[in-house]
Design an enzyme around this catalytic site. Structure first.
Site, PDB file in Angstrom:
ATOM      1  N   CYS A   1      -5.668   9.603  -3.063  1.00  0.00           N
ATOM      2  CA  CYS A   1      -4.470  10.032  -2.340  1.00  0.00           C
ATOM      3  C   CYS A   1      -3.614   8.790  -2.133  1.00  0.00           C
ATOM      4  O   CYS A   1      -3.681   7.861  -2.940  1.00  0.00           O
ATOM      5  CB  CYS A   1      -4.809  10.753  -1.035  1.00  0.00           C
ATOM      6  SG  CYS A   1      -5.590   9.718   0.228  1.00  0.00           S
ATOM      7  N   ARG A   2      -2.845   8.720  -1.062  1.00  0.00           N
ATOM      8  CA  ARG A   2      -1.972   7.551  -0.884  1.00  0.00           C
ATOM      9  C   ARG A   2      -2.765   6.346  -0.396  1.00  0.00           C
ATOM     10  O   ARG A   2      -2.640   5.260  -0.938  1.00  0.00           O
ATOM     11  CB  ARG A   2      -0.835   7.884   0.091  1.00  0.00           C
ATOM     12  CG  ARG A   2       0.159   6.747   0.255  1.00  0.00           C
ATOM     13  CD  ARG A   2       1.391   7.204   1.031  1.00  0.00           C
ATOM     14  NE  ARG A   2       2.386   6.131   1.061  1.00  0.00           N
ATOM     15  CZ  ARG A   2       2.456   5.226   2.025  1.00  0.00           C
ATOM     16  NH1 ARG A   2       1.608   5.238   3.030  1.00  0.00           N
ATOM     17  NH2 ARG A   2       3.393   4.293   1.978  1.00  0.00           N
TER      18      ARG A   2
END
Length: 113
Positions: free
Chosen positions: A65-66
C-alpha cells in the site's frame, strides 16, 4: 511497522516477484509496480477470487500500500486463508525511496500519491 507479520523491505522484493497493490484507484493511477495486481482494499473481500486465481501456483504475494498499514491488514487476511503473503515494509514510499521502478497506465511520470 511490521505488526508482527512476515514482512520484507521494498528493496528485497525479488525482480518479477508477485506484487498485490491494495491502494485506491487514484493512488494506483499516480504510480505503481509494473505487473502488479491491483485490488483496492475497499473491495478486496469481494474480489478475493481474482487473487486466489492469480496465485494458484503457490507463489508468494508481496502486499503493498502507501506506507504499510492497509497492506498489513490484507497480509493478515491472506495468511488466515493459508496464502503465502508478506507485507512490504514502508509500502510504495519505501519502494520509490529504494529507487525501484514504477509505471503508470498513461505513460505520465510515476509518483507516490
Amino acid at each position: 511497522m511490521n505488526f508482527g507479520l512476515p514482512s520484507v523491505a521494498a528493496a528485497e522484493v525479488p525482480a518479477g516477484g508477485f506484487v498485490l497493490d491494495v491502494r485506491e484507484d487514484d493512488e494506483w493511477a499516480a504510480g505503481h509496480v509494473e505487473g502488479a495486481l491491483h485490488i483496492p482494499m475497499s473491495g478486496f473481500v469481494a474480489r478475493f477470487g481474482e487473487l486466489t486465481e492469480a496465485v494458484e501456483d503457490g507463489r508468494r504475494v508481496h502486499v503493498m500500500c502507501r506506507v504499510g498499514g492497509r497492506s498489513a491488514q490484507v497480509t493478515q487476511y491472506l495468511l488466515q486463508h493459508e496464502i503465502d503473503a508478506v507485507n512490504v515494509d514502508g509500502g510504495m514510499l519505501a519502494w520509490d525511496g529504494a529507487g525501484r521502478p514504477m509505471t503508470t497506465d498513461t505513460g505520465a511520470p510515476a509518483f507516490v500519491l
